[in-house]
Design a protein around this motif. Sequence first.
Motif, short mmCIF file in Angstrom:
data_model
loop_
_atom_site.label_atom_id
_atom_site.label_comp_id
_atom_site.label_asym_id
_atom_site.label_seq_id
_atom_site.Cartn_x
_atom_site.Cartn_y
_atom_site.Cartn_z
N ASN A 27 -11.03 -78.99 -37.10
CA ASN A 27 -10.32 -79.40 -38.31
C ASN A 27 -9.92 -80.87 -38.31
O ASN A 27 -9.96 -81.54 -39.35
N ASN A 28 -9.54 -81.38 -37.14
CA ASN A 28 -8.95 -82.71 -37.08
C ASN A 28 -9.91 -83.82 -36.64
O ASN A 28 -9.60 -85.00 -36.86
N TYR A 29 -11.03 -83.43 -36.03
CA TYR A 29 -11.96 -84.46 -35.58
C TYR A 29 -13.39 -84.24 -36.10
O TYR A 29 -13.96 -85.10 -36.77
N ILE A 30 -13.95 -83.07 -35.82
CA ILE A 30 -15.35 -82.84 -36.17
C ILE A 30 -15.57 -82.92 -37.67
O ILE A 30 -16.50 -83.60 -38.14
N MET A 31 -14.73 -82.26 -38.46
CA MET A 31 -14.92 -82.27 -39.91
C MET A 31 -14.61 -83.63 -40.53
O MET A 31 -15.03 -83.91 -41.65
N LYS A 32 -13.90 -84.47 -39.80
CA LYS A 32 -13.60 -85.82 -40.31
C LYS A 32 -14.64 -86.84 -39.84
O LYS A 32 -14.61 -87.99 -40.28
N ALA A 33 -15.52 -86.42 -38.94
CA ALA A 33 -16.60 -87.31 -38.50
C ALA A 33 -17.58 -87.50 -39.66
O ALA A 33 -17.75 -86.62 -40.50
N LYS A 34 -18.25 -88.65 -39.70
CA LYS A 34 -19.13 -88.97 -40.83
C LYS A 34 -20.54 -88.38 -40.69
O LYS A 34 -21.33 -88.44 -41.63
N ALA A 35 -20.86 -87.82 -39.55
CA ALA A 35 -22.22 -87.31 -39.31
C ALA A 35 -22.62 -86.23 -40.32
O ALA A 35 -21.87 -85.28 -40.54
N LYS A 36 -23.80 -86.38 -40.89
CA LYS A 36 -24.32 -85.36 -41.81
C LYS A 36 -24.83 -84.15 -41.04
O LYS A 36 -24.83 -83.04 -41.56
N HIS A 37 -25.24 -84.37 -39.79
CA HIS A 37 -25.88 -83.31 -39.01
C HIS A 37 -25.15 -83.13 -37.68
O HIS A 37 -24.98 -84.09 -36.92
N ILE A 38 -24.75 -81.89 -37.40
CA ILE A 38 -24.00 -81.58 -36.18
C ILE A 38 -24.77 -80.55 -35.35
O ILE A 38 -25.29 -79.57 -35.88
N ALA A 39 -24.84 -80.79 -34.04
CA ALA A 39 -25.45 -79.84 -33.11
C ALA A 39 -24.41 -79.43 -32.08
O ALA A 39 -23.49 -80.20 -31.77
N ILE A 40 -24.54 -78.23 -31.56
CA ILE A 40 -23.61 -77.71 -30.55
C ILE A 40 -24.39 -77.19 -29.35
O ILE A 40 -25.40 -76.50 -29.50
N ILE A 41 -23.92 -77.53 -28.15
CA ILE A 41 -24.43 -76.92 -26.92
C ILE A 41 -23.24 -76.20 -26.28
O ILE A 41 -22.20 -76.82 -26.02
N ALA A 42 -23.38 -74.90 -26.04
CA ALA A 42 -22.26 -74.10 -25.56
C ALA A 42 -22.71 -73.18 -24.42
O ALA A 42 -23.73 -72.50 -24.54
N HIS A 43 -21.95 -73.17 -23.34
CA HIS A 43 -22.28 -72.34 -22.18
C HIS A 43 -21.30 -71.17 -22.04
O HIS A 43 -20.09 -71.33 -22.24
N SER A 44 -21.83 -69.98 -21.74
CA SER A 44 -21.02 -68.82 -21.39
C SER A 44 -19.97 -68.51 -22.47
O SER A 44 -20.32 -68.24 -23.61
N TYR A 45 -18.67 -68.59 -22.13
CA TYR A 45 -17.63 -68.29 -23.13
C TYR A 45 -17.62 -69.32 -24.25
O TYR A 45 -17.05 -69.07 -25.33
N GLY A 46 -18.26 -70.44 -24.04
CA GLY A 46 -18.40 -71.41 -25.11
C GLY A 46 -19.13 -70.82 -26.30
O GLY A 46 -18.93 -71.25 -27.44
N GLY A 47 -19.97 -69.81 -26.06
CA GLY A 47 -20.64 -69.12 -27.15
C GLY A 47 -19.66 -68.33 -27.99
O GLY A 47 -19.80 -68.24 -29.22
N VAL A 48 -18.66 -67.75 -27.35
CA VAL A 48 -17.60 -67.03 -28.08
C VAL A 48 -16.82 -68.01 -28.94
O VAL A 48 -16.52 -67.74 -30.11
N VAL A 49 -16.51 -69.15 -28.37
CA VAL A 49 -15.78 -70.19 -29.11
C VAL A 49 -16.60 -70.63 -30.32
O VAL A 49 -16.05 -70.83 -31.42
#
Length: 335
Positions: A204-226
Amino acid sequence: MVKLLLKALVVSLVIHGAMAAKEPSKKPRYYFPETINGFGYKFDEEGKLRNIETGEGFHFVVKEGSHEYNQLHYEALGEVITKYVYKLLETECMLRRIPVPADAEEDEPQSFVFISEDAMLNTEKLLVLIHGSGVVRAGQWARRLIINDNLKSGTQVPFIQRAVKNGYGVLVMNTNDNVRVVDGQMVKIRESENPERHADHVWNNYIMKAKAKHIAIIAHSYGGVVTTNLFANHEKEFVDRVFAVAMTDSVHFINKSGPYKNLVNVARNWVTSKSLLDTPLQTVPGDIPHYSAGVGQHEMTSWASFKSIFKFLDVMYKKATRSEEMQKPSDRKEL
């Protein structure tokens, strides 16, 4: 006789009182160094933890017959390594810390995430890294690998460096950093009380305020739950901007009746398997497609899939930008 008993009682009380006065306050039973060198180790040029004197790798047993001491010694070394990895993010990856909560008062307990200098300003691409559960903190995939294998396999440093080289802004979450000790008491950090709250606040406070049109995520283990929790809480924004999600041995659960189709369409999960790397594996209907990480060790899946992950991100980014181009109105004038 009574006098003798009273005298004995007084002496006893005096002795016990003196003993009580001499009893030390409760303090940690062991004290450990605050640097890796203090533990007698250093990282060599290949990122392997080596004994300064012998050149050997890490040995868990420091005191024979005392598992308690050896375990505490290992945990203390791990805490020092966490600080060392933080330093690597700042010096090797040129990232900086920003606070969580974003509106933290100077004197309140707070956590932080790491961002590249262009993370908020890069108009094209942003990569978000999310570690798993447990003792790991920002910049780490697995403490055990850092200690027993090397920095490349155990940290996110190679991922950050490749992402920067490929033109991404970078944000590194710190989802397990949830408490601070204040006046001897454990106090939860506001907006970072647990991994999901931390990620939600950062979104809410950083990612959505970033100007990037395209976002990618790399998540390990419980990071997938997040990550699946982020999708559930921010579906519209997620669908609009997240073009790829690369998971490694994620432990998430997707309800087939839930609205996860748009997540499944842009995600892939590299899991433990003896099959060759990138081999498609049987996946529960409705879940994120499973592919082999080519290793049987949970902690190693991120590093084992490194090249495949960035190849996947490249393919998905091209797909997203092609779709974007196709949706633009034609500039040609009608004849």
